[in-house]
Write a protein that holds these residues in place. Structure first.
Motif, PDB file in Angstrom:
ATOM      1  N   ARG A  48      -6.710  -7.069   8.149  1.00  0.00           N
ATOM      2  CA  ARG A  48      -6.295  -8.389   7.634  1.00  0.00           C
ATOM      3  C   ARG A  48      -7.078  -9.496   8.330  1.00  0.00           C
ATOM      4  O   ARG A  48      -7.492 -10.478   7.702  1.00  0.00           O
ATOM      5  N   ALA A  49      -7.319  -9.320   9.663  1.00  0.00           N
ATOM      6  CA  ALA A  49      -8.076 -10.331  10.400  1.00  0.00           C
ATOM      7  C   ALA A  49      -9.523 -10.400   9.926  1.00  0.00           C
ATOM      8  O   ALA A  49     -10.156 -11.461   9.994  1.00  0.00           O
ATOM      9  N   LEU A  50     -10.058  -9.275   9.458  1.00  0.00           N
ATOM     10  CA  LEU A  50     -11.440  -9.248   8.976  1.00  0.00           C
ATOM     11  C   LEU A  50     -11.569  -9.682   7.517  1.00  0.00           C
ATOM     12  O   LEU A  50     -12.671  -9.641   6.969  1.00  0.00           O
ATOM     13  N   GLY A  51     -10.448 -10.054   6.909  1.00  0.00           N
ATOM     14  CA  GLY A  51     -10.536 -10.624   5.569  1.00  0.00           C
ATOM     15  C   GLY A  51      -9.888  -9.829   4.471  1.00  0.00           C
ATOM     16  O   GLY A  51      -9.898 -10.254   3.305  1.00  0.00           O
ATOM     17  N   ALA A  52      -9.344  -8.655   4.772  1.00  0.00           N
ATOM     18  CA  ALA A  52      -8.683  -7.879   3.721  1.00  0.00           C
ATOM     19  C   ALA A  52      -7.442  -8.594   3.249  1.00  0.00           C
ATOM     20  O   ALA A  52      -6.664  -9.130   4.057  1.00  0.00           O
ATOM     21  N   ARG A  53      -7.252  -8.614   1.964  1.00  0.00           N
ATOM     22  CA  ARG A  53      -6.084  -9.284   1.415  1.00  0.00           C
ATOM     23  C   ARG A  53      -4.890  -8.327   1.357  1.00  0.00           C
ATOM     24  O   ARG A  53      -5.044  -7.113   1.511  1.00  0.00           O
ATOM     25  N   ARG A  54      -3.724  -8.909   1.108  1.00  0.00           N
ATOM     26  CA  ARG A  54      -2.519  -8.092   1.043  1.00  0.00           C
ATOM     27  C   ARG A  54      -2.615  -7.035  -0.058  1.00  0.00           C
ATOM     28  O   ARG A  54      -2.158  -5.907   0.100  1.00  0.00           O
ATOM     29  N   ALA A  55      -3.200  -7.413  -1.173  1.00  0.00           N
ATOM     30  CA  ALA A  55      -3.335  -6.473  -2.289  1.00  0.00           C
ATOM     31  C   ALA A  55      -4.179  -5.269  -1.890  1.00  0.00           C
ATOM     32  O   ALA A  55      -3.920  -4.138  -2.333  1.00  0.00           O
ATOM     33  N   ILE A  72       5.382  10.244  -9.341  1.00  0.00           N
ATOM     34  CA  ILE A  72       6.339  10.324  -8.228  1.00  0.00           C
ATOM     35  C   ILE A  72       5.705   9.797  -6.943  1.00  0.00           C
ATOM     36  O   ILE A  72       6.325   9.056  -6.169  1.00  0.00           O
ATOM     37  N   GLY A  73       4.444  10.160  -6.710  1.00  0.00           N
ATOM     38  CA  GLY A  73       3.763   9.698  -5.498  1.00  0.00           C
ATOM     39  C   GLY A  73       3.580   8.188  -5.469  1.00  0.00           C
ATOM     40  O   GLY A  73       3.787   7.545  -4.435  1.00  0.00           O
ATOM     41  N   ILE A  74       3.180   7.612  -6.596  1.00  0.00           N
ATOM     42  CA  ILE A  74       2.978   6.161  -6.652  1.00  0.00           C
ATOM     43  C   ILE A  74       4.299   5.435  -6.411  1.00  0.00           C
ATOM     44  O   ILE A  74       4.367   4.455  -5.652  1.00  0.00           O
ATOM     45  N   LEU A  75       5.376   5.923  -7.062  1.00  0.00           N
ATOM     46  CA  LEU A  75       6.687   5.285  -6.865  1.00  0.00           C
ATOM     47  C   LEU A  75       7.135   5.414  -5.410  1.00  0.00           C
ATOM     48  O   LEU A  75       7.711   4.484  -4.839  1.00  0.00           O
ATOM     49  N   ALA A  76       6.872   6.602  -4.819  1.00  0.00           N
ATOM     50  CA  ALA A  76       7.269   6.801  -3.426  1.00  0.00           C
ATOM     51  C   ALA A  76       6.467   5.925  -2.475  1.00  0.00           C
ATOM     52  O   ALA A  76       6.952   5.558  -1.398  1.00  0.00           O
ATOM     53  N   GLY A  77       5.233   5.583  -2.850  1.00  0.00           N
ATOM     54  CA  GLY A  77       4.399   4.787  -1.958  1.00  0.00           C
ATOM     55  C   GLY A  77       4.533   3.287  -2.123  1.00  0.00           C
ATOM     56  O   GLY A  77       3.949   2.532  -1.329  1.00  0.00           O
ATOM     57  N   LEU A  78       5.273   2.837  -3.127  1.00  0.00           N
ATOM     58  CA  LEU A  78       5.363   1.389  -3.372  1.00  0.00           C
ATOM     59  C   LEU A  78       6.019   0.646  -2.209  1.00  0.00           C
ATOM     60  O   LEU A  78       5.492  -0.366  -1.737  1.00  0.00           O
ATOM     61  N   TYR A  79       7.177   1.138  -1.763  1.00  0.00           N
ATOM     62  CA  TYR A  79       7.862   0.416  -0.692  1.00  0.00           C
ATOM     63  C   TYR A  79       7.041   0.384   0.594  1.00  0.00           C
ATOM     64  O   TYR A  79       6.853  -0.689   1.189  1.00  0.00           O
ATOM     65  N   PRO A  80       6.526   1.534   1.083  1.00  0.00           N
ATOM     66  CA  PRO A  80       5.694   1.460   2.291  1.00  0.00           C
ATOM     67  C   PRO A  80       4.472   0.561   2.110  1.00  0.00           C
ATOM     68  O   PRO A  80       4.066  -0.151   3.047  1.00  0.00           O
ATOM     69  N   ALA A  81       3.869   0.574   0.899  1.00  0.00           N
ATOM     70  CA  ALA A  81       2.688  -0.252   0.657  1.00  0.00           C
ATOM     71  C   ALA A  81       3.041  -1.731   0.740  1.00  0.00           C
ATOM     72  O   ALA A  81       2.308  -2.537   1.348  1.00  0.00           O
ATOM     73  N   LEU A  82       4.145  -2.113   0.119  1.00  0.00           N
ATOM     74  CA  LEU A  82       4.559  -3.522   0.172  1.00  0.00           C
ATOM     75  C   LEU A  82       4.930  -3.921   1.595  1.00  0.00           C
ATOM     76  O   LEU A  82       4.668  -5.060   2.017  1.00  0.00           O
ATOM     77  N   ALA A 105       3.588  -2.701   4.307  1.00  0.00           N
ATOM     78  CA  ALA A 105       2.331  -2.871   5.037  1.00  0.00           C
ATOM     79  C   ALA A 105       1.655  -4.180   4.658  1.00  0.00           C
ATOM     80  O   ALA A 105       1.077  -4.871   5.520  1.00  0.00           O
ATOM     81  N   ALA A 106       1.727  -4.535   3.373  1.00  0.00           N
ATOM     82  CA  ALA A 106       1.059  -5.752   2.916  1.00  0.00           C
ATOM     83  C   ALA A 106       1.703  -7.005   3.486  1.00  0.00           C
ATOM     84  O   ALA A 106       1.039  -8.042   3.641  1.00  0.00           O
ATOM     85  N   ARG A 107       3.000  -6.927   3.790  1.00  0.00           N
ATOM     86  CA  ARG A 107       3.694  -8.117   4.293  1.00  0.00           C
ATOM     87  C   ARG A 107       3.478  -8.353   5.786  1.00  0.00           C
ATOM     88  O   ARG A 107       3.898  -9.381   6.318  1.00  0.00           O
ATOM     89  N   LEU A 108       2.839  -7.416   6.471  1.00  0.00           N
ATOM     90  CA  LEU A 108       2.608  -7.610   7.900  1.00  0.00           C
ATOM     91  C   LEU A 108       1.636  -8.753   8.145  1.00  0.00           C
ATOM     92  O   LEU A 108       0.559  -8.809   7.559  1.00  0.00           O
ATOM     93  N   ALA A 109       2.013  -9.674   9.043  1.00  0.00           N
ATOM     94  CA  ALA A 109       1.120 -10.787   9.404  1.00  0.00           C
ATOM     95  C   ALA A 109       0.068 -10.266  10.364  1.00  0.00           C
ATOM     96  O   ALA A 109       0.348  -9.465  11.256  1.00  0.00           O
ATOM     97  N   PRO A 110      -1.198 -10.697  10.224  1.00  0.00           N
ATOM     98  CA  PRO A 110      -2.283 -10.198  11.088  1.00  0.00           C
ATOM     99  C   PRO A 110      -1.993 -10.389  12.575  1.00  0.00           C
ATOM    100  O   PRO A 110      -2.201  -9.477  13.380  1.00  0.00           O
ATOM    101  N   ALA A 111      -1.510 -11.580  12.965  1.00  0.00           N
ATOM    102  CA  ALA A 111      -1.261 -11.844  14.392  1.00  0.00           C
ATOM    103  C   ALA A 111      -0.192 -10.913  14.945  1.00  0.00           C
ATOM    104  O   ALA A 111      -0.313 -10.383  16.047  1.00  0.00           O
TER     105      ALA A 111
END
Length: 408
Positions: free
Chosen positions: A320-327, A384-394, A396-402
């Motif tokens: 995230r610090a190097l520029g990767a977006r949440r998506a 099933i895998g995509i549905l199972a990974g949605l919550y962990p993915a979201l 991870a995306a919400r983590l602030a870089p700092a």
């Protein structure tokens, strides 16, 4: 992942990161390869669920195909006539003339009957009378085997000559119970207090399985030696395939004109179809078990991905610090969960296919494993895998870089 530069009004250049769909797969592979044991164990749950579902569908399809082939080979034009039950609940018998009357129906190709004989059959006259091996003795017409389109494992069937003498034809299960595997005239059995020569041994009769554990003798010898009453216990009727319905509608009245209501008419094909329906009921049960296993596998993937997010917070913060977006972060973890599920699903599909093939080979069936079912199983695993990974993915995306970088 690539970076795109956009000019700003103040002359500075703003850099945006961009992740192509093709970049997601290598990232997912790297993420799973860092913890291979955990990834394999997570995929096993999905694999077992998919294997169960594919095997159930494959075995059911193979069984159904075998049943259709069996029905096609045996024909759907066989009917049976048996005594029904009177309104008073008393014993009903068919007239002795019923087989001859039935055979006069125009579309009837052949009709043959079996009659009750009050006797038991033993391998030796020294065996206790209580040890009957559940073998039933019937008097049979000489054209019974032709009517049933049956086959002999050894020897010959009853004919005009042997039907008058102490000769017996054993069903497949009866011969096995008595320990008899040949019918060359040298083997004798003790039947109704008389020695009978084994003239033939039948192959199993799919349309008349009730005859597999019987001993068949001729009507003349049954009446002369064993005092058989001569009433038919069951009549087998082979008809013109185009006239099965018409013959079925008149069989009861023809067999017993005085009391057609006491006659039962049935088709052996109905029993085979009922067997298939019973198998289908168990198919639904096993599919449900497979679905439960697949759900447990999906929950396992979600659990592993949540743990992975917690363990890789430093990596997430650095990206995230190097520029990767949440998506981009979310896409990476969804891709990892999908890849994990697809791997397990593909392995399960192969395992289910192998199980179906082995089971069909053991039953001497033609294995039926539709490609569409295999593709559908892998696609279901991916969902099933995509549905199972949605919550962990979201998550991870919400983590602030700092915040994420504090643990580095």
């Amino acid at each position: 992942m690539r970076r795109r530069t956009d000019p700003r009004p103040d002359g500075l250049v703003r850099t945006r990161s961009r992740m192509r769909p093709a970049d997601a797969l290598p990232l997912a592979v790297l993420g799973l390869a860092s913890r291979p044991a955990r990834a394999i164990l997570s995929a096993v749950g999905v694999s077992l669920g998919i294997a169960t579902m594919v095997a159930v569908l494959g075995i059911s399809g193979s069984s159904r195909a075998q049943l259709v082939a069996e029905i096609d080979a045996l024909g759907t034009n066989l009917l049976t006539v048996t005594p029904g039950q009177s309104f008073s609940g008393g014993t009903v018998t068919l007239p002795a003339s019923a087989p001859a009357m039935v055979s006069r129906i125009g579309p009837v190709i052949a009709a043959s009957a079996i009659g009750d004989v009050n006797a038991n059959v033993y391998r030796s006259d020294r065996i206790s009378a209580a040890n009957t091996n559940a073998i039933t003795v019937y008097a049979a017409g000489t054209n019974l085997l032709t009517t049933l389109q049956g086959h002999l494992a050894d020897g010959t069937f009853l004919n005009a000559a042997t039907a008058r003498y102490p000769a017996v034809v054993l069903g497949a299960d009866a011969a096995s119970a008595l320990g008899i595997n040949r019918a060359d005239g040298s083997v004798l059995v003790w039947l109704g207090g008389h020695w009978f020569s084994v003239a033939g041994v039948l192959d199993p009769l799919p349309l008349a399985p009730e005859l597999d554990r019987t001993a068949l003798i001729g009507y003349p010898v049954a009446q002369r030696l064993l005092r058989s009453p001569g009433y038919p216990a069951e009549i087998y009727v082979r008809t013109n395939p185009a006239s099965v319905g018409a013959v079925e509608s008149v069989l009861a009245a023809t067999a017993d004109p005085a009391a057609p209501q006491d006659v039962a008419v049935a088709s052996p094909i109905d029993a085979l179809t009922a067997r298939a329906d019973a198998t289908a009921a168990f198919q639904g049960l096993f599919l449900g078990l497979g679905a439960v296993a697949l759900l447990v596998g999906g929950i396992g993937i979600a659990n592993v991905m949540v743990i992975s997010v917690l363990e890789r917070r430093g990596e997430i913060g650095l990206r995230r610090a190097l520029g990767a977006r949440r998506a981009h972060i979310a896409a990476q973890f969804v891709a990892e969960a999908g890849l994990l599920a697809v791997s397990g699903g593909a392995a399960g599909a192969v395992l289910g296919g192998i199980t179906t093939t082995a089971y069909a080979a053991a039953r001497h069936w033609s294995a039926v494993v539709p490609v569409g079912d295999l593709i559908g199983a892998v696609a279901l695993a991916l969902i099933i895998g995509i549905l199972a990974g949605l919550y962990p993915a979201l998550r991870a995306a919400r983590l602030a870089p700092a915040e994420a970088l504090r643990i580095i």
